[in-house]
Design an enzyme around this catalytic site. Structure first.
Site, PDB file in Angstrom:
ATOM      1  N   TYR A   1      -1.314   0.080   9.993  1.00 54.68           N
ATOM      2  CA  TYR A   1      -1.722  -0.479   8.711  1.00 54.68           C
ATOM      3  C   TYR A   1      -0.481  -0.474   7.854  1.00 54.68           C
ATOM      4  CZ  TYR A   1      -3.440  -1.042   4.152  1.00 54.68           C
ATOM      5  OH  TYR A   1      -3.688  -1.667   2.898  1.00 54.68           O
TER       6      TYR A   1
ATOM      7  N   THR B   1       0.847  -1.319  -0.071  1.00 57.92           N
ATOM      8  CA  THR B   1       0.011  -0.122  -0.185  1.00 57.92           C
ATOM      9  C   THR B   1       0.831   1.209  -0.092  1.00 57.92           C
ATOM     10  OG1 THR B   1      -1.474   1.404   1.470  1.00 57.92           O
ATOM     11  CG2 THR B   1      -0.232  -0.342   2.402  1.00 57.92           C
TER      12      THR B   1
END
Ligand code: UDP
Length: 328
Positions: free
Chosen positions: A142, A118
């Site tokens: 995350y 990501t």
């Protein structure tokens, strides 16, 4: 002989689209999913193996049964806000589980690995062009957990010859144009599905998280990429590995940024309906702007996004939204 690909998280949003793309490209996608966040009726394009990533014995059994040519690893927790509140959950579910999977893949001799990473690994770098060479400085758990998995893949590359294509996604949006699969999270936290919920009255309003960011209209800017285009890149990444071209990192985005208010305006135009809005506080962990500055996937993999227009993404998401899946 059929080529099997083990797809972790194949019952989830991106994983289910990847299974469709793999099946279309002649592979057999074997979904490995625990159904913590996935949906049984999203497994339509190949066999299902239910299991936890942390269950090494189960993974060993599945690798032995299917002898996959590669792993596509989508299974993960992916909510920025939640990761800020409960980082331990993210480090356990993402990092420890991935370690178990990577070790199982290496033990089985399945050394081609496609990983969904990501742009959240970059953090908040004002004025910096984000591409594959940008330093990763995550500002939420995350992003931190995904960066750790990238590091792990590199280490296992050196020790075991694991070859990894790592894709750093920007904001994935839209749905299968044929509405066979789509985005469906419970609880939903993503901008576009929440907005469509607000438009059709499933929610009272969409809350805009912060209007005082250093961006032209004060709301966060993101780069949206269509899920069908994104998974096409994964099939190209898989072929890249099968051709023995080795480990690479690719950013997957459109290179174009849209603010939350711009996404709202486009949704209004696509649906021809009003979007009820509330102004809210910033969401902890959100970077002001995340836009890809990379053309590497286009140039190197020959990736050709076919549905790169935000209007198309919203229209596909809207079609899926109206297809009855939300009434389950
Ligand atoms: N966002 C928002 N309201 C919402 C959900 C999201 O304003 O109810 C904003 C969020 O702050 C971010 C952008 O929309 O700037 C995209 O958020 P999303 O959760 O869809 O994806 P993320 O960027 O976290 O991967």
């Amino acid at each position: 002989m059929s080529k099997h690909v083990l797809v972790t998280g194949g019952a989830g949003y991106i994983g289910s689209h990847a299974c469709k793309a793999l099946a279309k490209a002649g592979y057999v996608p074997v979904t490995y999913d625990s159904f913590v966040t996935g949906w049984r009726d999203a497994v339509k394009f190949g066999p299902l193996e239910e299991g936890e990533l942390s269950d090494r014995a189960r993974l060993d059994e599945v690798f032995a049964k299917w002898q996959p040519v590669a792993v596509m690893h989508f299974a993960a927790l992916s909510l920025v806000g939640e990761s800020m509140k409960d980082p331990g959950k993210y480090w356990r579910a993402n990092v420890l589980s991935s370690l178990s999977l990577i070790e199982a893949a290496c033990a089985a001799g399945c050394l081609n690995f496609v990983f969904s990473s990501t742009c959240a690994t970059y953090g908040d770098q004002d004025g910096v062009v984000l591409d594959e060479s940008t330093r990763q400085m995550p500002i939420n758990a995350y992003g931190g957990s995904k960066r750790a998995i990238e590091d792990m893949l590199r280490d296992f590359g050196a020790s075991h010859g694991l070859r990894a294509v790592i894709f750093r996604y920007f904001n994935v949006a839209g749905a299968d144009p044929e509405a066979e699969v789509g985005e469906f999270h419970r609880p939903e936290t993503h901008l576009i599905p929440l907005m469509l919920d607000a438009i059709d009255g499933r929610r009272p309003a969409l809350t805009v998280f912060g209007s005082d960011y250093p961006t032209p209209d004060g709301t966060c800017v993101r780069d949206y990429v269509h899920v069908s285009d994104l998974v096409d890149a994964h099939v190209l990444g898989l072929k890249w590995l099968e051709e023995g071209k080795g480990s690479e990192v690719f950013c997957l985005g459109s290179g174009q940024g849209f603010s939350v208010r711009e996404v709202i305006a486009q949704s209004r135009a696509v649906t021809n309906r009003e979007v009820p809005i509330l102004e809210g506080e910033r969401r902890p962990g959100d970077a002001a702007k995340l836009v890809s500055g990379s053309t590497k996937a286009l140039a190197t993999l020959g990736w050709k996004p076919a549905r790169a227009d935000l209007t198309t993404m919203i229209a596909d998401a809207w079609r899926w939204h109206q297809s009855g899946h939300y009434d389950k």
